[in-house]
Design an enzyme around this catalytic site. Structure first.
Site, PDB file in Angstrom:
ATOM      1  N   LYS A 211       0.802  -1.227   0.000  1.00 41.73           N
ATOM      2  CA  LYS A 211       0.000   0.000   0.000  1.00 41.73           C
ATOM      3  C   LYS A 211       0.831   1.272   0.000  1.00 41.73           C
ATOM      4  CE  LYS A 211      -0.860   0.254   4.966  1.00 41.73           C
ATOM      5  NZ  LYS A 211      -0.772   1.619   5.394  1.00 41.73           N
TER       6      LYS A 211
ATOM      7  N   HIS B 260       6.069 -10.239 -17.532  1.00 45.40           N
ATOM      8  CA  HIS B 260       5.384 -11.448 -17.077  1.00 45.40           C
ATOM      9  C   HIS B 260       4.936 -11.149 -15.658  1.00 45.40           C
ATOM     10  CE1 HIS B 260       6.736 -13.589 -20.574  1.00 45.40           C
ATOM     11  NE2 HIS B 260       7.974 -13.215 -20.327  1.00 45.40           N
TER      12      HIS B 260
ATOM     13  N   ALA C  57      19.001 -12.011 -14.416  1.00 45.17           N
ATOM     14  CA  ALA C  57      18.055 -13.024 -13.949  1.00 45.17           C
ATOM     15  C   ALA C  57      18.604 -13.721 -12.708  1.00 45.17           C
ATOM     16  CB  ALA C  57      17.796 -14.036 -15.063  1.00 45.17           C
TER      17      ALA C  57
END
Length: 167
Positions: A69, A81, A142
């Site tokens: 939030k 993705h 990655a």
């Protein structure tokens, strides 16, 4: 919402004409996630009870992206993705940042959260943890686990991540 569509079109394919903007707005889940996020921000600003929470649940269940939030998202953030992305705490994400999937940005502690400047790419499975700064146009490899600052235009790879020499 218009600026999100323009920046997303720029991030996706570089086209900022009407066709590119329409393609980004109507053809990507990233735009839908950003639309829900902007609705959540409006609900918080107007103090509408439970609206932020319900929109967060919808966002997480529909797209697999959990955004805390207090996270600040820049314009045109591109979720390539969507599933498995967690942006926690009060992380700050700049304009046109790309997330390639299964990313975590934040920390389990309250000692601070990451800041990602504009045009950063975060590779699949990468983790960015702690009160660190990722400079503009940096690339996170990655599965990298980034625990320290990455300079602008830097490339970070490995566990724990190290910044590659520019040679």
């Amino acid at each position: 919402m218009w600026r999100d569509a323009v920046e997303l079109a720029r991030a996706v394919g570089g086209a900022t004409g009407a066709r590119g903007i329409a393609g980004a707005a109507f053809g990507t889940d990233a735009f839908r996630i950003l639309a829900l996020q902007r609705a959540r921000e409006a609900a918080r600003a107007t103090h509408v009870p439970l609206a932020n929470h319900l929109l967060r649940v919808l966002q997480t269940s529909m797209f697999g992206v959990e955004i805390g939030k207090d996270v600040t998202l820049g314009y045109g953030v591109y979720f390539v993705h969507t599933h498995g992305i967690v942006l926690g705490g009060d992380a700050r994400i700049g304009d046109r940042v790309r997330f390639y999937g299964s990313n975590t940005v934040g920390t389990a502690k309250d000692d601070g959260y990451p800041v990602l400047e504009e045009d950063v790419w975060v590779g699949a499975g990468a983790r960015i943890l702690g009160p660190i700064r990722i400079g503009a146009r940096a690339r996170i490899g990655a599965n990298a686990v980034v625990l320290s600052d990455v300079p602008a235009d830097g490339v970070a790879v490995g566990i724990p991540a190290r910044v590659l020499d520019k040679r």
